[in-house]
Motif scaffolding. Structure first.
Motif, short mmCIF file in Angstrom:
data_model
loop_
_atom_site.label_atom_id
_atom_site.label_comp_id
_atom_site.label_asym_id
_atom_site.label_seq_id
_atom_site.Cartn_x
_atom_site.Cartn_y
_atom_site.Cartn_z
N LYS A 165 0.82 -1.22 0.00
CA LYS A 165 0.00 0.00 0.00
C LYS A 165 0.85 1.26 0.00
O LYS A 165 0.35 2.34 -0.31
CB LYS A 165 -0.94 0.01 1.21
N ARG A 166 2.12 1.12 0.40
CA ARG A 166 3.02 2.27 0.36
C ARG A 166 4.44 1.77 0.15
O ARG A 166 4.75 0.62 0.43
CB ARG A 166 2.91 3.13 1.61
N ARG A 167 5.26 2.64 -0.35
CA ARG A 167 6.67 2.31 -0.54
C ARG A 167 7.41 2.44 0.78
O ARG A 167 6.94 3.09 1.70
CB ARG A 167 7.30 3.26 -1.56
N VAL A 168 8.59 1.82 0.83
CA VAL A 168 9.44 1.99 2.00
C VAL A 168 9.82 3.46 2.06
O VAL A 168 10.35 4.00 1.08
CB VAL A 168 10.71 1.12 1.90
N PRO A 169 9.54 4.14 3.17
CA PRO A 169 9.95 5.54 3.27
C PRO A 169 11.45 5.69 3.06
O PRO A 169 12.24 4.84 3.50
CB PRO A 169 9.55 5.93 4.71
#
Length: 95
Positions: free
Chosen positions: A64-68
Motif C-alpha cells: 500500500k506504500r513504498r518503503v519511506p
C-alpha cells in the motif's frame, strides 16, 4: 497477524533456506514479508529492528506504500546483508 496457511505459503516461496532472501522477480515489499516470516519476526519486532512504526511496516508489506526513503537503506541491509536465527542477529553477509 499471519495465518498458518499464509506462513506455509511464504516458506514454500523460499526454496533455499540458506539464502538470505530469494526474491528474483518479486517486489521489495514481498521480499520483506518473506524474510520476516522466515526469520520468525512479528511485524512489531521487525519494525523495532528497522526503526519504523509497525503500521508503516504493515502498509509496506501489503504494497500500500513504498518503503519511506529514510528507512530504505536499513531495509536493504536487513534483506540482503543480515542473517538472523531464533530472532537473534547472527552476522553480516558480504555479497
Amino acid at each position: 497477524m499471519i495465518t498458518p496457511e499464509e506462513r506455509e505459503s511464504l516458506m514454500r516461496a523460499m526454496e533455499i533456506k540458506h539464502v538470505l532472501v530469494e526474491c528474483d522477480g518479486l517486489p521489495l515489499h514481498r521480499c520483506l514479508k518473506i524474510k520476516r516470516v522466515h526469520d520468525n519476526f512479528t511485524q512489531i519486532e521487525l519494525a523495532a529492528i528497522l526503526g519504523m512504526g509497525a503500521s508503516t511496516l504493515s502498509e509496506v508489506e501489503k504494497g500500500k506504500r513504498r518503503v519511506p526513503y529514510k528507512y530504505r537503506q536499513r531495509v536493504e541491509n536487513y534483506l540482503y546483508h543480515e542473517m538472523y536465527h531464533d530472532k537473534q542477529f547472527v552476522g553480516e553477509i558480504e555479497q
